[in-house]
Design an enzyme around this catalytic site. Sequence first.
Site, PDB file in Angstrom:
ATOM      1  N   HIS A  18      -8.932   7.604  -3.467  1.00 54.95           N
ATOM      2  CA  HIS A  18      -9.726   8.218  -4.220  1.00 54.95           C
ATOM      3  C   HIS A  18      -9.193   9.832  -4.012  1.00 54.95           C
ATOM      4  O   HIS A  18      -8.988  10.386  -5.251  1.00 54.95           O
ATOM      5  CB  HIS A  18     -11.160   8.357  -3.550  1.00 54.95           C
ATOM      6  CG  HIS A  18     -12.034   7.300  -3.813  1.00 54.95           C
ATOM      7  ND1 HIS A  18     -11.592   5.850  -3.600  1.00 54.95           N
ATOM      8  CD2 HIS A  18     -12.976   7.228  -4.620  1.00 54.95           C
ATOM      9  CE1 HIS A  18     -12.735   5.092  -4.309  1.00 54.95           C
ATOM     10  NE2 HIS A  18     -13.440   5.883  -4.943  1.00 54.95           N
ATOM     11  N   HIS A  47     -13.236   7.203   4.909  1.00 54.64           N
ATOM     12  CA  HIS A  47     -12.044   7.357   5.213  1.00 54.64           C
ATOM     13  C   HIS A  47     -11.990   8.439   6.651  1.00 54.64           C
ATOM     14  O   HIS A  47     -12.890   8.937   6.770  1.00 54.64           O
ATOM     15  CB  HIS A  47     -11.099   8.088   4.245  1.00 54.64           C
ATOM     16  CG  HIS A  47     -10.600   7.216   3.333  1.00 54.64           C
ATOM     17  ND1 HIS A  47      -9.605   6.368   3.412  1.00 54.64           N
ATOM     18  CD2 HIS A  47     -11.278   7.048   1.926  1.00 54.64           C
ATOM     19  CE1 HIS A  47      -9.443   5.691   2.173  1.00 54.64           C
ATOM     20  NE2 HIS A  47     -10.261   5.963   1.399  1.00 54.64           N
TER      21      HIS A  47
END
Length: 259
Positions: free
Chosen positions: A156, A205
Amino acid sequence: MQSSDLMPFARRAMHLARTEFAALGALLIIAFGVMTFVEVADDMTEADGQAFDQMVLSALRPFADDPGRPWGPWWLKEAAADLTSLGGISVLTLFAAIVIVFLISQRKRLSALLLVLGLIGGVALSEGLKAFFERARPPAVYQATETLNASFPSGHALLSAVFYLSLGVMLTRAFPEKHFKAYVLGVAILITLLVGLTRIYLGAHWASDVFAGWSVGAAWAMALWLVSYAVERRQKTHHAALQDAPSPTTEGGAAVLSE
């Protein structure tokens, strides 16, 4: 040189200086992005880097009875989930299709082609690096959103940097006023930062994954700009067909999008 020639010469010299300065800046960003990625990739395997990632994750998960609940009010999690989708492949594909159709309609074939190649290259970089490092995601109990593949680097963060920074740089060339240029580029940077920060906030993440994604994405975006700059200069000299054509003009003769 006569005095009447000084002003045109000065204008050409200033234009060349600004252009070459921009190219030098792009090269510096590429070098800095690559060095940052190498440093982050090295640190994530060491105790200090892993301790930093764990510290950030723990700071955002202060509720021992509910480790999957991030810090802040309930609506912040919902907002983060909405914002993080701006870096998802589905949303980026939709936005890219809209932009590419617009660029083609404006006869900006070179820009459209480079944007397509940029996103394809960004996906290849993301998936290739994930397969190489094979880093595990944060524990599932901490994740407030669904995840699919390996953690390092953040796809992303990488793809949002590639798309939004490329688009921002492209749009700055459409506005002669410096404050409009600053605004457009600032918005592109803001969206890129928000996407990465939401990945950390939602536990999708580790922090170092996002830092690595930003660095690779920014470097790739600047590499695309350098390619565009070099190709345009060569093609304008040789009058090649692929170069971006002048945009359609309004009734007053002002260009809708001037590159």
